[in-house]
Design a protein around this motif. Sequence first.
Motif, PDB file in Angstrom:
ATOM      1  N   VAL A 176       0.688  -1.235   0.212  1.00 32.65           N
ATOM      2  CA  VAL A 176      -0.112  -0.241   0.025  1.00 32.65           C
ATOM      3  C   VAL A 176       0.865   1.213  -0.018  1.00 32.65           C
ATOM      4  CG1 VAL A 176      -1.536   1.258   1.378  1.00 32.65           C
ATOM      5  CG2 VAL A 176      -1.945  -1.205   1.100  1.00 32.65           C
ATOM      6  N   ARG A 177       0.677   2.146  -0.928  1.00 32.20           N
ATOM      7  CA  ARG A 177       1.512   3.286  -1.007  1.00 32.20           C
ATOM      8  C   ARG A 177       0.542   4.602  -0.357  1.00 32.20           C
ATOM      9  NH1 ARG A 177       5.253   6.372  -3.812  1.00 32.20           N
ATOM     10  NH2 ARG A 177       6.833   4.815  -2.996  1.00 32.20           N
ATOM     11  N   VAL A 178       1.161   5.218   0.510  1.00 30.75           N
ATOM     12  CA  VAL A 178       0.483   6.154   1.178  1.00 30.75           C
ATOM     13  C   VAL A 178       1.085   7.673   1.090  1.00 30.75           C
ATOM     14  CG1 VAL A 178      -0.661   7.088   3.156  1.00 30.75           C
ATOM     15  CG2 VAL A 178       0.090   4.707   3.099  1.00 30.75           C
ATOM     16  N   LYS A 190      -3.405   0.773  -3.328  1.00 31.82           N
ATOM     17  CA  LYS A 190      -2.758  -0.456  -3.265  1.00 31.82           C
ATOM     18  C   LYS A 190      -2.325  -0.856  -4.580  1.00 31.82           C
ATOM     19  CE  LYS A 190      -4.100  -5.187  -1.801  1.00 31.82           C
ATOM     20  NZ  LYS A 190      -5.192  -6.022  -1.596  1.00 31.82           N
ATOM     21  N   ARG A 191      -1.053  -1.608  -4.471  1.00 36.34           N
ATOM     22  CA  ARG A 191      -0.314  -1.821  -5.722  1.00 36.34           C
ATOM     23  C   ARG A 191       0.027  -3.421  -5.649  1.00 36.34           C
ATOM     24  NH1 ARG A 191       4.893   2.160  -5.191  1.00 36.34           N
ATOM     25  NH2 ARG A 191       5.253   0.618  -3.481  1.00 36.34           N
ATOM     26  N   GLU A 192      -0.385  -3.892  -6.964  1.00 35.39           N
ATOM     27  CA  GLU A 192      -0.134  -5.327  -7.003  1.00 35.39           C
ATOM     28  C   GLU A 192       0.426  -5.859  -8.261  1.00 35.39           C
ATOM     29  OE1 GLU A 192      -3.121  -8.200  -5.635  1.00 35.39           O
ATOM     30  OE2 GLU A 192      -4.438  -6.739  -5.626  1.00 35.39           O
ATOM     31  N   SER A 199       6.088  -4.443  -6.022  1.00 32.09           N
ATOM     32  CA  SER A 199       4.855  -3.745  -6.380  1.00 32.09           C
ATOM     33  C   SER A 199       4.992  -2.554  -7.054  1.00 32.09           C
ATOM     34  CB  SER A 199       3.670  -4.199  -5.334  1.00 32.09           C
ATOM     35  OG  SER A 199       4.584  -3.278  -4.402  1.00 32.09           O
ATOM     36  N   ASN A 200       5.999  -2.006  -7.325  1.00 28.33           N
ATOM     37  CA  ASN A 200       6.531  -0.559  -7.972  1.00 28.33           C
ATOM     38  C   ASN A 200       5.756  -0.423  -9.217  1.00 28.33           C
ATOM     39  OD1 ASN A 200       8.781  -1.686  -6.358  1.00 28.33           O
ATOM     40  ND2 ASN A 200       9.089   0.539  -6.326  1.00 28.33           N
ATOM     41  N   LEU A 201       5.043   0.794  -9.394  1.00 29.53           N
ATOM     42  CA  LEU A 201       4.308   0.416 -10.672  1.00 29.53           C
ATOM     43  C   LEU A 201       5.411   0.703 -11.816  1.00 29.53           C
ATOM     44  CD1 LEU A 201       1.709   3.758 -10.096  1.00 29.53           C
ATOM     45  CD2 LEU A 201       1.420   1.208  -9.739  1.00 29.53           C
ATOM     46  N   ILE A 234       4.794   6.652   1.487  1.00 33.06           N
ATOM     47  CA  ILE A 234       5.235   5.288   2.687  1.00 33.06           C
ATOM     48  C   ILE A 234       4.753   4.154   2.027  1.00 33.06           C
ATOM     49  CG2 ILE A 234       5.060   4.574   4.957  1.00 33.06           C
ATOM     50  CD1 ILE A 234       4.159   7.053   6.085  1.00 33.06           C
ATOM     51  N   ASP A 235       5.656   3.152   1.908  1.00 29.95           N
ATOM     52  CA  ASP A 235       5.160   1.897   1.327  1.00 29.95           C
ATOM     53  C   ASP A 235       4.862   0.963   2.632  1.00 29.95           C
ATOM     54  OD1 ASP A 235       5.847   2.714  -1.291  1.00 29.95           O
ATOM     55  OD2 ASP A 235       7.790   1.834  -1.482  1.00 29.95           O
ATOM     56  N   LEU A 236       3.859   0.472   2.521  1.00 34.50           N
ATOM     57  CA  LEU A 236       3.244  -0.331   3.643  1.00 34.50           C
ATOM     58  C   LEU A 236       3.264  -1.922   3.151  1.00 34.50           C
ATOM     59  CD1 LEU A 236       0.668   2.003   5.287  1.00 34.50           C
ATOM     60  CD2 LEU A 236       2.902   1.704   6.077  1.00 34.50           C
ATOM     61  N   CYS A 246       7.611  -0.306   4.847  1.00 34.07           N
ATOM     62  CA  CYS A 246       8.619  -1.064   4.233  1.00 34.07           C
ATOM     63  C   CYS A 246       9.831   0.152   3.876  1.00 34.07           C
ATOM     64  CB  CYS A 246       8.107  -1.620   2.962  1.00 34.07           C
ATOM     65  SG  CYS A 246       9.062  -2.153   1.646  1.00 34.07           S
ATOM     66  N   GLU A 247       9.339   0.905   3.539  1.00 34.25           N
ATOM     67  CA  GLU A 247      10.469   2.400   3.216  1.00 34.25           C
ATOM     68  C   GLU A 247       9.578   3.684   3.060  1.00 34.25           C
ATOM     69  OE1 GLU A 247      12.145   3.662  -0.283  1.00 34.25           O
ATOM     70  OE2 GLU A 247      10.687   2.839  -1.619  1.00 34.25           O
ATOM     71  N   VAL A 248      10.268   4.642   3.169  1.00 33.05           N
ATOM     72  CA  VAL A 248       9.821   6.031   3.036  1.00 33.05           C
ATOM     73  C   VAL A 248      10.354   6.975   1.946  1.00 33.05           C
ATOM     74  CG1 VAL A 248       9.158   7.976   4.253  1.00 33.05           C
ATOM     75  CG2 VAL A 248       9.225   5.917   5.630  1.00 33.05           C
ATOM     76  N   ASN A 249       9.800   7.450   1.152  1.00 26.96           N
ATOM     77  CA  ASN A 249      10.184   8.258   0.083  1.00 26.96           C
ATOM     78  C   ASN A 249      10.009   9.640   0.248  1.00 26.96           C
ATOM     79  OD1 ASN A 249      10.933   6.227  -2.383  1.00 26.96           O
ATOM     80  ND2 ASN A 249       9.349   5.370  -1.780  1.00 26.96           N
ATOM     81  N   SER A 250      11.067  10.424   0.285  1.00 18.09           N
ATOM     82  CA  SER A 250      11.050  11.820   0.648  1.00 18.09           C
ATOM     83  C   SER A 250      10.467  12.495  -0.673  1.00 18.09           C
ATOM     84  CB  SER A 250      12.191  12.478   1.113  1.00 18.09           C
ATOM     85  OG  SER A 250      13.236  12.373   0.386  1.00 18.09           O
TER      86      SER A 250
END
Length: 278
Positions: A176-178, A190-192, A199-201, A234-236, A246-250
Amino acid sequence: MKKAIILINAFTQSEGELNQPKRMKEELAKLGVEAHIMRNSPAALEAEADFCIFLDKDKYAARAIEKRMRLFNRAEAIETCDDKMLTFLALDCVPQPETISSRLCYSADAPVDGQFLDEAESRLGYPMVVKENHGSLGRQVYLARDRAELCSLATRLQYVPHLYQKFIAESSGRDVRVICVGGEAVACMKRENERDFRSNLSAGGRGEPFPVDGEIRRLASLVSTCLKLDYCGIDLLLSHDGYLVCEVNSNAFFGGIENVTGINVAASYACYILNEIR
Ligand SMILES: Nc1ncnc2c1ncn2[C@@H]1O[C@H](COP(=O)(O)OP(=O)(O)O)[C@@H](O)[C@H]1O
Ligand SMILES: [Mg+2]
């Protein structure tokens, strides 16, 4: 009239990276701000403005500009998020997958340490996620299915800062990308990906709108406060025990999530920035 600099990487030609400043400039103009998109250069570091939206990851340029004006995001936040291990260490306030850091190696031709791999193996098991500390779009994230693959990755990355992480199998190919602005979750998808665990686009994942629940709101606020972020993605991971950060992208791209959700992320960020500098 307020003036802004939108600073982008000196070399990038990527569509995602060029869309971001264009959209921010558009939305700032609607609020009466004149924004100049500049590539990182000595002249850009000396330009005059009321604030700077920093869309590069050059930590030296960020520190230089921040001496003279408010930076969105702040230099410290950009630096922490650009390094996945630093992010992990800073985020002890939220649930994350179990993670082990690689050790700094500066001796030429040092052999890979089998005892270290034994320890990683017994703590994390297989398959095991291996990530370079600096990376994006899923490109520097790998999966080791057995000892031979782990050993080969460890050898290849001996002189590259990286980490070893528990593979959250139930979240394989899904996350889940927030997108957060000022600590609030403003857009969520949600990314699948059916073909890959990433799951990156950009790696073939497909996005669909996802409801923002109370836990997502809580994590958005905690992560943003802890890392002093104005804006982030934020990737959850979706674990059996709930969300794991999972990670945080600034500098998370918002083009994809704007298309998927119809939410104007750029407008929301522009509005937040103006409130901050007033
Ligand atoms: N520990 C993990 N378990 C399962 N999947 C993972 C794990 N770590 C990353 N992934 C998958 O790989 C993708 C890319 O990893 P991420 O850490 O977000 O790096 P990047 O900066 O390249 O996006 C994530 O969006 C997720 O789908
Ligand atoms: Mg990611």
